[in-house]
Design a protein around this motif. Sequence first.
Motif, PDB file in Angstrom:
ATOM      1  N   ALA A  14       0.834  -1.209   0.000  1.00  0.00           N
ATOM      2  CA  ALA A  14       0.000   0.000   0.000  1.00  0.00           C
ATOM      3  C   ALA A  14       0.867   1.255   0.000  1.00  0.00           C
ATOM      4  CB  ALA A  14      -0.937  -0.013   1.205  1.00  0.00           C
ATOM      5  N   ARG A  15       1.931   1.238   0.792  1.00  0.00           N
ATOM      6  CA  ARG A  15       2.837   2.391   0.827  1.00  0.00           C
ATOM      7  C   ARG A  15       3.539   2.585  -0.527  1.00  0.00           C
ATOM      8  NH1 ARG A  15       3.876   4.647   5.738  1.00  0.00           N
ATOM      9  NH2 ARG A  15       3.414   3.473   7.636  1.00  0.00           N
ATOM     10  N   GLN A  16       3.966   1.491  -1.129  1.00  0.00           N
ATOM     11  CA  GLN A  16       4.643   1.596  -2.423  1.00  0.00           C
ATOM     12  C   GLN A  16       3.694   2.177  -3.484  1.00  0.00           C
ATOM     13  OE1 GLN A  16       5.869  -2.459  -2.914  1.00  0.00           O
ATOM     14  NE2 GLN A  16       7.858  -2.154  -1.929  1.00  0.00           N
ATOM     15  N   ALA A  17       2.436   1.752  -3.454  1.00  0.00           N
ATOM     16  CA  ALA A  17       1.463   2.318  -4.384  1.00  0.00           C
ATOM     17  C   ALA A  17       1.267   3.800  -4.104  1.00  0.00           C
ATOM     18  CB  ALA A  17       0.138   1.563  -4.273  1.00  0.00           C
ATOM     19  N   VAL A 123      -0.563  11.353   1.074  1.00  0.00           N
ATOM     20  CA  VAL A 123      -0.185  12.718   1.456  1.00  0.00           C
ATOM     21  C   VAL A 123      -0.097  12.838   2.979  1.00  0.00           C
ATOM     22  CG1 VAL A 123      -0.913  15.139   1.436  1.00  0.00           C
ATOM     23  CG2 VAL A 123      -1.104  13.754  -0.642  1.00  0.00           C
ATOM     24  N   LEU A 124      -1.021  12.179   3.680  1.00  0.00           N
ATOM     25  CA  LEU A 124      -1.014  12.205   5.146  1.00  0.00           C
ATOM     26  C   LEU A 124      -0.003  11.223   5.726  1.00  0.00           C
ATOM     27  CD1 LEU A 124      -4.901  12.162   5.688  1.00  0.00           C
ATOM     28  CD2 LEU A 124      -3.395  14.162   5.573  1.00  0.00           C
ATOM     29  N   ASP A 125       0.497  10.297   4.907  1.00  0.00           N
ATOM     30  CA  ASP A 125       1.343   9.180   5.346  1.00  0.00           C
ATOM     31  C   ASP A 125       0.663   8.455   6.513  1.00  0.00           C
ATOM     32  OD1 ASP A 125       3.396   7.387   5.420  1.00  0.00           O
ATOM     33  OD2 ASP A 125       4.846   8.729   6.382  1.00  0.00           O
ATOM     34  N   ARG A 126      -0.587   8.085   6.280  1.00  0.00           N
ATOM     35  CA  ARG A 126      -1.404   7.467   7.335  1.00  0.00           C
ATOM     36  C   ARG A 126      -1.970   6.151   6.842  1.00  0.00           C
ATOM     37  NH1 ARG A 126      -5.418  11.546   9.444  1.00  0.00           N
ATOM     38  NH2 ARG A 126      -3.504  12.199  10.517  1.00  0.00           N
ATOM     39  N   LEU A 127      -1.773   5.112   7.636  1.00  0.00           N
ATOM     40  CA  LEU A 127      -2.287   3.775   7.347  1.00  0.00           C
ATOM     41  C   LEU A 127      -3.407   3.427   8.314  1.00  0.00           C
ATOM     42  CD1 LEU A 127       0.851   1.457   6.960  1.00  0.00           C
ATOM     43  CD2 LEU A 127      -0.974   1.642   5.273  1.00  0.00           C
ATOM     44  N   TYR A 128      -4.470   2.887   7.780  1.00  0.00           N
ATOM     45  CA  TYR A 128      -5.472   2.192   8.584  1.00  0.00           C
ATOM     46  C   TYR A 128      -5.496   0.749   8.089  1.00  0.00           C
ATOM     47  CZ  TYR A 128      -7.465   6.838   9.649  1.00  0.00           C
ATOM     48  OH  TYR A 128      -7.676   8.140  10.034  1.00  0.00           O
ATOM     49  N   ALA A 136      -8.283  -3.462  14.718  1.00  0.00           N
ATOM     50  CA  ALA A 136      -8.118  -2.348  13.778  1.00  0.00           C
ATOM     51  C   ALA A 136      -7.025  -1.430  14.287  1.00  0.00           C
ATOM     52  CB  ALA A 136      -9.431  -1.586  13.627  1.00  0.00           C
ATOM     53  N   TRP A 137      -6.216  -0.896  13.347  1.00  0.00           N
ATOM     54  CA  TRP A 137      -5.024  -0.148  13.718  1.00  0.00           C
ATOM     55  C   TRP A 137      -4.863   1.072  12.830  1.00  0.00           C
ATOM     56  CZ3 TRP A 137      -2.038  -1.981  17.801  1.00  0.00           C
ATOM     57  CH2 TRP A 137      -2.390  -3.249  18.264  1.00  0.00           C
ATOM     58  N   LYS A 138      -4.208   2.084  13.389  1.00  0.00           N
ATOM     59  CA  LYS A 138      -3.874   3.302  12.658  1.00  0.00           C
ATOM     60  C   LYS A 138      -2.408   3.602  12.900  1.00  0.00           C
ATOM     61  CE  LYS A 138      -4.829   8.307  12.823  1.00  0.00           C
ATOM     62  NZ  LYS A 138      -5.638   9.356  13.495  1.00  0.00           N
ATOM     63  N   GLN A 139      -1.704   3.972  11.819  1.00  0.00           N
ATOM     64  CA  GLN A 139      -0.283   4.305  11.945  1.00  0.00           C
ATOM     65  C   GLN A 139       0.008   5.570  11.159  1.00  0.00           C
ATOM     66  OE1 GLN A 139       2.536   1.522  10.247  1.00  0.00           O
ATOM     67  NE2 GLN A 139       4.166   2.208  11.609  1.00  0.00           N
ATOM     68  N   ASP A 140       0.555   6.566  11.821  1.00  0.00           N
ATOM     69  CA  ASP A 140       0.972   7.806  11.178  1.00  0.00           C
ATOM     70  C   ASP A 140       2.479   7.783  10.981  1.00  0.00           C
ATOM     71  OD1 ASP A 140      -1.397   9.386  10.780  1.00  0.00           O
ATOM     72  OD2 ASP A 140      -1.535   9.619  12.939  1.00  0.00           O
ATOM     73  N   GLY A 141       2.889   7.827   9.710  1.00  0.00           N
ATOM     74  CA  GLY A 141       4.318   7.857   9.414  1.00  0.00           C
ATOM     75  C   GLY A 141       5.055   6.680  10.025  1.00  0.00           C
ATOM     76  N   ALA A 142       6.168   6.990  10.692  1.00  0.00           N
ATOM     77  CA  ALA A 142       6.991   5.947  11.304  1.00  0.00           C
ATOM     78  C   ALA A 142       6.617   5.690  12.767  1.00  0.00           C
ATOM     79  CB  ALA A 142       8.462   6.337  11.212  1.00  0.00           C
ATOM     80  N   GLU A 146      -1.283   2.274  16.503  1.00  0.00           N
ATOM     81  CA  GLU A 146      -2.156   2.287  17.672  1.00  0.00           C
ATOM     82  C   GLU A 146      -3.478   1.613  17.332  1.00  0.00           C
ATOM     83  OE1 GLU A 146      -2.696   6.291  18.938  1.00  0.00           O
ATOM     84  OE2 GLU A 146      -0.618   6.516  19.652  1.00  0.00           O
ATOM     85  N   GLU A 147      -3.960   0.802  18.255  1.00  0.00           N
ATOM     86  CA  GLU A 147      -5.246   0.138  18.027  1.00  0.00           C
ATOM     87  C   GLU A 147      -6.369   1.165  18.128  1.00  0.00           C
ATOM     88  OE1 GLU A 147      -7.375  -4.131  18.985  1.00  0.00           O
ATOM     89  OE2 GLU A 147      -5.799  -3.384  20.330  1.00  0.00           O
ATOM     90  N   ILE A 148      -7.364   1.043  17.254  1.00  0.00           N
ATOM     91  CA  ILE A 148      -8.482   1.989  17.237  1.00  0.00           C
ATOM     92  C   ILE A 148      -9.787   1.243  17.471  1.00  0.00           C
ATOM     93  CG2 ILE A 148      -7.352   3.714  15.788  1.00  0.00           C
ATOM     94  CD1 ILE A 148      -8.791   2.540  13.356  1.00  0.00           C
ATOM     95  N   ARG A 149     -10.777   1.984  18.008  1.00  0.00           N
ATOM     96  CA  ARG A 149     -12.115   1.441  18.246  1.00  0.00           C
ATOM     97  C   ARG A 149     -13.151   2.498  17.901  1.00  0.00           C
ATOM     98  NH1 ARG A 149     -13.333  -3.682  18.786  1.00  0.00           N
ATOM     99  NH2 ARG A 149     -15.107  -3.183  20.145  1.00  0.00           N
ATOM    100  N   VAL A 150     -14.315   2.029  17.484  1.00  0.00           N
ATOM    101  CA  VAL A 150     -15.428   2.942  17.277  1.00  0.00           C
ATOM    102  C   VAL A 150     -15.903   3.468  18.624  1.00  0.00           C
ATOM    103  CG1 VAL A 150     -16.181   1.751  15.187  1.00  0.00           C
ATOM    104  CG2 VAL A 150     -17.139   1.082  17.406  1.00  0.00           C
ATOM    105  N   VAL A 151     -16.659   4.569  18.599  1.00  0.00           N
ATOM    106  CA  VAL A 151     -17.370   5.039  19.790  1.00  0.00           C
ATOM    107  C   VAL A 151     -18.684   4.283  19.860  1.00  0.00           C
ATOM    108  CG1 VAL A 151     -18.540   7.017  20.824  1.00  0.00           C
ATOM    109  CG2 VAL A 151     -16.277   7.290  19.837  1.00  0.00           C
TER     110      VAL A 151
END
Length: 265
Positions: A14-17, A123-128, A136-142, A146-151
């Motif tokens: 995904a990052r390479q794309a 552009v945001l360098d953000r992975l979900y 479920a996880w979110k990663q910003d840059g390097a 962090e694990e994420i959850r809905v409200v």
Amino acid sequence: MTLPLPLDDLLQLARQAGDAILKIYNTDFDVERKQDNSPLTDADLAAHNLIVSTLERLTPEIPVLSEESSKIPFETRQQWQRYWLIDPLDGTREFVKRNGEFTVNIALIEDHQPTFGVVYAPVLDRLYYGARSLGAWKQDGAQTAEEIRVVGQRRQPTLVAGSRSHAGDSLLRFLEKLGDHELVSMGSSLKLCLVAEGKADLYPRLGPTSEWDTAAAQAVVEAAGGRVTTLDLKPLRYNTKDSLLNPHFLVFGDLDEPWSAYLDS
């Protein structure tokens, strides 16, 4: 579930794309028009070629369906129990506007359901990313992911994710019935990810989308404890018919709220 490729390989793809997209994003690129008048750029094709060729090489036993190769007939597709579903550049309109709100979407579909998804905003360098077995996880840059959850309980005012490029009378009527709310505007599949990470309570999509627009982010939302459903609150499913258009749908974290009650009867 067991992923057909190591997780790190899928995230790296995904990052390479995304890198291939950014090389064109930072130039004076041309915009073509498809038959439906939607925009197409060299970035869509560069990301498509990279992802599809890589998946076909590494997982030759798993078919690949991409927005840019969507002419595969249903007679062939209906034989698939498991396949990759790709949107190499989700949010081409946002790409053309240069607002950064576009993504690379890679999903694994099994028995008509997205079981894994990665959404990357270059552009945001953000992975979900997410799967039922992973969460479920979110990663910003390097940074560390962090694990994420809905409200799980609707807020007041309700935070509603909405599109910068698409709005209509049916959505306005829905929001009027919903009551006190704040609209959080965002492009592409990032709207679903806002629900997944708890930054929005709801994303009602009362306009056209295709299956590749939603699959990866649906996997993330569901891994985060939320739901992506049709308007009658049935799970959004994939590859069940000739058309690759989705029905209208709802994305939400509060499973007890009667969201469909706010729709036109």
